[in-house]
Motif scaffolding. Structure first.
Motif: not given
Length: 359
Positions: A160, A291, A288-289, A163, A282
């Motif tokens: 978070t 923002f 998850d890659k 990332t 994130c």
């Protein structure tokens, strides 16, 4: 299921005292007032004992360690002590994991790894996430299941903040020192660990709502629904760490854990609760890659915050959300919802001993 870390300590020690001892504060003066409510978790005081290393016997006396290190053995985070002073421990743990893998999990396609082992009164729990290993070493009576679940939360909190791109960096550059980009995030991870061990956060993948009368809750929802800004993923009102109301874009499915991790960031960072903030976060369960951007603003002199998550990062987006948030705060005051929230905060957490059966 029992929340780890709340068990009674030997000799009739209270859960509050046990939590203080577990947090490394046993050497501090007993005259200090104990934290109550949400402040027992999100507090400025966390004695990391930064001068301790794995060569110091005192380091081994802490009840619950949490360590994060890369697959090359480089320390990334430690709950207690100095990361640079724990390379011997992380190197040893890395060697243990490697040996167990070669002895028991070397079959093609097995895809398994060391999960936990018991040594004396300590449990060592392991979690592998890409190029990172997370380890919890506990003598607090925790179960291995709870320890591994907590480590998974710690990993998601790191994602978070940074990332999953950091994992790609570690794959490409095994000797990369993650401590450079983790600087300043200790408070967030420390608070998450306390939240997991001193509350029911770990036992449920949900959000804790603020108990409110239906009319006040409806007013809060309507104040959020009145916001008209494009590229908004979701928005919510929070009172301390509890959720008052939450609305989301129909195209975005809100995951409770993503919201909880952002709430922890807000509660752990004093600067985010002053004025207006625009900060990258994130969402691991969405992407998850990359923002998203969080607009955070608290009603002056209260613990009531307004949060919006935006896909856009432009300055115009911030100003558009800021104007709408001001209208949301005015609506809360005008409808009396803000007073109802303040009253509800004063009654939390609910003491079940004061509740009559069937009332």
């Amino acid at each position: 299921a029992q929340a780890p870390g709340l068990e009674a300590a030997p000799g009739g020690t209270s859960a509050r005292e046990a939590a203080d001892a577990e947090d490394g504060s046993q050497a501090e003066t007993s005259a200090a007032l104990p934290e109550v409510g949400h402040r027992r978790i999100w507090r400025a005081r966390h004695n990391k004992w930064p001068d301790q290393t794995d060569g110091d016997p005192a380091w081994y006396r802490h009840n619950r360690h949490v360590l994060v290190y890369s697959f090359s053995g480089k320390p990334v985070y430690t709950r207690y002590g100095a990361e640079e002073g724990l390379s011997g421990t992380t190197g040893t743990l890395s060697a243990i994991v490697s040996k167990f893998t070669s002895f028991f999990f070397s079959s093609p396609g097995q895809g398994d790894s060391l999960r936990y082992f018991v040594a004396g009164d300590h449990i060592f729990a392991f979690l592998e996430r890409g190029p990172l290993w997370l380890v919890c070493i506990s003598k607090s009576g925790d179960t291995s299941h709870d320890m591994i679940k907590m480590l998974d939360r710690v990993h998601q909190q790191i994602i978070t903040l940074l990332t999953a791109g950091v994992e790609r960096t570690l794959h490409n550059r095994p000797n990369y020192d993650m401590r450079k980009i983790m600087d300043g995030t200790d408070a967030v991870v420390n608070s998450l660990i306390r939240w997991c061990t001193q509350d029911m956060c770990l036992q449920f993948e949900g959000l804790e709502p603020l108990p409110l009368p239906p009319a006040a809750r409806s007013a809060a929802f309507e104040a959020l629904r009145a916001v008209r800004v494009s590229n908004i993923l979701c928005g919510w009102l929070m009172a301390e760490h509890r959720i008052v109301a939450l609305v989301s874009n129909k195209q975005y499915r809100v995951h409770a854990l993503d919201i909880s991790l952002i709430v922890n960031i807000v509660m752990s960072t004093t600067s985010l609760r002053v004025g207006e903030s625009w900060t990258p976060v994130c969402l691991p369960h969405l992407n998850d890659k990359a923002f998203a951007y969080a607009y955070i603003s608290f009603v002056e002199d209260t613990d009531v915050g307004v949060v919006f998550l935006s896909m856009g990062s432009e300055g115009e987006q911030f100003y558009a959300i800021s104007q709408e948030a001001a209208g949301t705060k005015q609506a809360l005051r005008r409808t009396g919802c803000l007073d109802a929230i303040a009253h509800a905060i004063g009654r939390c957490p609910i003491d079940l001993r004061e509740c009559a059966w069937g009332a």
